[in-house]
Design a protein around this motif. Sequence first.
Motif, mmCIF file in Angstrom:
data_model
loop_
_atom_site.group_PDB
_atom_site.id
_atom_site.type_symbol
_atom_site.label_atom_id
_atom_site.label_comp_id
_atom_site.label_asym_id
_atom_site.label_seq_id
_atom_site.Cartn_x
_atom_site.Cartn_y
_atom_site.Cartn_z
ATOM 1 N N ASN A 174 -62.141 40.834 -9.376
ATOM 2 C CA ASN A 174 -61.096 39.818 -9.448
ATOM 3 C C ASN A 174 -61.387 38.809 -10.553
ATOM 4 O O ASN A 174 -60.478 38.405 -11.305
ATOM 5 C CB ASN A 174 -60.974 39.126 -8.090
ATOM 6 C CG ASN A 174 -59.700 38.338 -7.951
ATOM 7 O OD1 ASN A 174 -59.581 37.256 -8.500
ATOM 8 N ND2 ASN A 174 -58.743 38.888 -7.220
ATOM 9 N N ILE A 175 -62.632 38.408 -10.669
ATOM 10 C CA ILE A 175 -63.026 37.449 -11.709
ATOM 11 C C ILE A 175 -62.787 38.043 -13.097
ATOM 12 O O ILE A 175 -62.229 37.386 -13.988
ATOM 13 C CB ILE A 175 -64.511 37.050 -11.522
ATOM 14 C CG1 ILE A 175 -64.646 36.132 -10.292
ATOM 15 C CG2 ILE A 175 -65.056 36.365 -12.776
ATOM 16 C CD1 ILE A 175 -66.067 35.924 -9.830
ATOM 17 N N GLU A 176 -63.182 39.304 -13.275
ATOM 18 C CA GLU A 176 -62.973 39.958 -14.568
ATOM 19 C C GLU A 176 -61.479 40.093 -14.872
ATOM 20 O O GLU A 176 -61.036 39.874 -16.008
ATOM 21 C CB GLU A 176 -63.647 41.331 -14.587
ATOM 22 C CG GLU A 176 -63.574 41.997 -15.952
ATOM 23 C CD GLU A 176 -64.194 43.389 -15.980
ATOM 24 O OE1 GLU A 176 -64.699 43.775 -17.047
ATOM 25 O OE2 GLU A 176 -64.155 44.098 -14.948
ATOM 26 N N LEU A 180 -59.416 38.766 -18.098
ATOM 27 C CA LEU A 180 -58.602 39.681 -18.895
ATOM 28 C C LEU A 180 -57.163 39.174 -19.017
ATOM 29 O O LEU A 180 -56.552 39.244 -20.092
ATOM 30 C CB LEU A 180 -58.606 41.075 -18.268
ATOM 31 C CG LEU A 180 -59.908 41.878 -18.402
ATOM 32 C CD1 LEU A 180 -59.933 43.000 -17.375
ATOM 33 C CD2 LEU A 180 -60.058 42.429 -19.811
ATOM 34 N N SER A 181 -56.624 38.668 -17.903
ATOM 35 C CA SER A 181 -55.262 38.130 -17.923
ATOM 36 C C SER A 181 -55.151 36.919 -18.837
ATOM 37 O O SER A 181 -54.214 36.799 -19.636
ATOM 38 C CB SER A 181 -54.827 37.751 -16.503
ATOM 39 O OG SER A 181 -54.726 38.891 -15.683
ATOM 40 N N ALA A 182 -56.121 36.027 -18.743
ATOM 41 C CA ALA A 182 -56.107 34.814 -19.567
ATOM 42 C C ALA A 182 -56.161 35.143 -21.052
ATOM 43 O O ALA A 182 -55.649 34.382 -21.884
ATOM 44 C CB ALA A 182 -57.283 33.918 -19.188
ATOM 45 N N ASP A 183 -56.745 36.297 -21.388
ATOM 46 C CA ASP A 183 -56.931 36.677 -22.789
ATOM 47 C C ASP A 183 -55.853 37.645 -23.307
ATOM 48 O O ASP A 183 -56.005 38.230 -24.370
ATOM 49 C CB ASP A 183 -58.307 37.339 -22.964
ATOM 50 C CG ASP A 183 -59.458 36.388 -22.664
ATOM 51 O OD1 ASP A 183 -59.245 35.156 -22.729
ATOM 52 O OD2 ASP A 183 -60.564 36.875 -22.354
ATOM 53 N N LEU A 184 -54.762 37.811 -22.569
ATOM 54 C CA LEU A 184 -53.782 38.848 -22.898
ATOM 55 C C LEU A 184 -52.852 38.521 -24.074
ATOM 56 O O LEU A 184 -52.231 39.437 -24.624
ATOM 57 C CB LEU A 184 -52.895 39.148 -21.682
ATOM 58 C CG LEU A 184 -53.383 40.207 -20.705
ATOM 59 C CD1 LEU A 184 -52.394 40.347 -19.552
ATOM 60 C CD2 LEU A 184 -53.573 41.555 -21.398
ATOM 61 N N VAL A 185 -52.723 37.267 -24.441
ATOM 62 C CA VAL A 185 -51.681 36.892 -25.414
ATOM 63 C C VAL A 185 -51.690 37.742 -26.684
ATOM 64 O O VAL A 185 -50.651 38.294 -27.066
ATOM 65 C CB VAL A 185 -51.745 35.381 -25.740
ATOM 66 C CG1 VAL A 185 -50.890 35.058 -26.970
ATOM 67 C CG2 VAL A 185 -51.253 34.563 -24.548
ATOM 68 N N PRO A 186 -52.825 37.896 -27.384
ATOM 69 C CA PRO A 186 -52.771 38.683 -28.620
ATOM 70 C C PRO A 186 -52.373 40.143 -28.392
ATOM 71 O O PRO A 186 -51.706 40.750 -29.243
ATOM 72 C CB PRO A 186 -54.187 38.576 -29.191
ATOM 73 C CG PRO A 186 -55.033 38.076 -28.077
ATOM 74 C CD PRO A 186 -54.148 37.289 -27.178
ATOM 75 N N ILE A 187 -52.754 40.689 -27.252
ATOM 76 C CA ILE A 187 -52.385 42.076 -26.942
ATOM 77 C C ILE A 187 -50.879 42.180 -26.711
ATOM 78 O O ILE A 187 -50.209 43.044 -27.274
ATOM 79 C CB ILE A 187 -53.180 42.577 -25.715
ATOM 80 C CG1 ILE A 187 -54.634 42.781 -26.112
ATOM 81 C CG2 ILE A 187 -52.583 43.869 -25.150
ATOM 82 C CD1 ILE A 187 -55.555 43.088 -24.979
ATOM 83 N N LEU A 188 -50.341 41.290 -25.896
ATOM 84 C CA LEU A 188 -48.901 41.316 -25.624
ATOM 85 C C LEU A 188 -48.095 41.045 -26.894
ATOM 86 O O LEU A 188 -47.020 41.608 -27.096
ATOM 87 C CB LEU A 188 -48.550 40.297 -24.542
ATOM 88 C CG LEU A 188 -49.172 40.544 -23.160
ATOM 89 C CD1 LEU A 188 -48.792 39.413 -22.207
ATOM 90 C CD2 LEU A 188 -48.744 41.885 -22.586
ATOM 91 N N ASP A 189 -48.619 40.190 -27.759
ATOM 92 C CA ASP A 189 -47.911 39.858 -29.000
ATOM 93 C C ASP A 189 -47.741 41.076 -29.915
ATOM 94 O O ASP A 189 -46.747 41.168 -30.643
ATOM 95 C CB ASP A 189 -48.661 38.760 -29.764
ATOM 96 C CG ASP A 189 -48.275 37.360 -29.315
ATOM 97 O OD1 ASP A 189 -47.244 37.221 -28.621
ATOM 98 O OD2 ASP A 189 -48.994 36.404 -29.671
#
Length: 266
Positions: A174-176, A180-189
Amino acid sequence: MTGLQQTTWTGVIPIEDTALTVTDSGGSGRPIVYLNGSYATQRDWHPVIAELGSGWRHITYDERARGGSKRSADYSFEACVRDLDAVLQATRVERPLLVGWSYGAILAVHWADRHPKRVAGVVSVDGAMPYGLTGEESRKRIRKLFRRMRVLLPLASRLGLAARMTADQHAEINIEANQLSADLVPILDRLACPVRYVIATGGHTGAGADEMAQVRASLRPVLARNPNLRVSVEVASNHEALLRKDFRAIAEVVRETAAVQDQHAH
C-alpha cells in the motif's frame, strides 16, 4: 462465465520463485488482460467478463499470494510488472487492452508507458490518479491500519479480500502504491494510447469520501493537458463495490475504448 467455458483454459505459469494461476477464454476476439486490485483476485472480474460476453478474449490472473497463485519473496511493483510480462508471453498476446482496477490501473498505465507500441488502450477503474499518501506520517498511518486488521487478514484472504501475506507486507504494498500514484503525473502526461476512466464517488477502507474526492480531483489538470485521457463515467458505488455493482458501466467503457483504438487504426 456463461458462454466462455468451451474454450477457456486455466493453468499455472511459473515465474521466478512462484507460480501464477491464469485463465484465458481463448478465441479470436480482441484480447483483454484484467489487472486486479492490490489484494483482489481474478474472480472479481467475472461480472464484467460475463457482461462483455464471448466476442472478446478474456485473460485474468492472480498476483503473487493472491487467489490460487503461490507465495513469493518479492511482492514489489516491479515484480507485478514482470508477472504481467510473463502472462503476455505465455498467452502470446499482442497489443492487449489493459483493464485495471485500483492498483491494477497503476500497473496498466506504467506498462502502457513502457510499451507504447504494444498496448491497444487502458481502462482505469477508479485507479491511476496522481495522488498518494506519502511521507512518514502517512506511512505510519498505513502500517497502523493494517496491524489493526492483522487478525482478520487470514479470513479475508480466504474470501478473496486480502493476500496471503503478513499485515506488514500488506502495508508495504500500500505504501509503495501511494508513492507510485503520487509520481504518476509525467507518465499520464505522455501516454499516447486511449485511456478511459471509470470513477467511483464513494470512499473506501482507510479513506473517506472527502479524501477520495481529493484523489479523483487530482486527475483534472492531467485531463486538461493530455487529450488521450478521459473520464468516461462516474458511478455511485464506492471503491470496493465497483466491479460488483457497476459491471455494466465498466463493460460499456471497455467497448468505448476499443472503438477509439479502432478509429485510430484507420
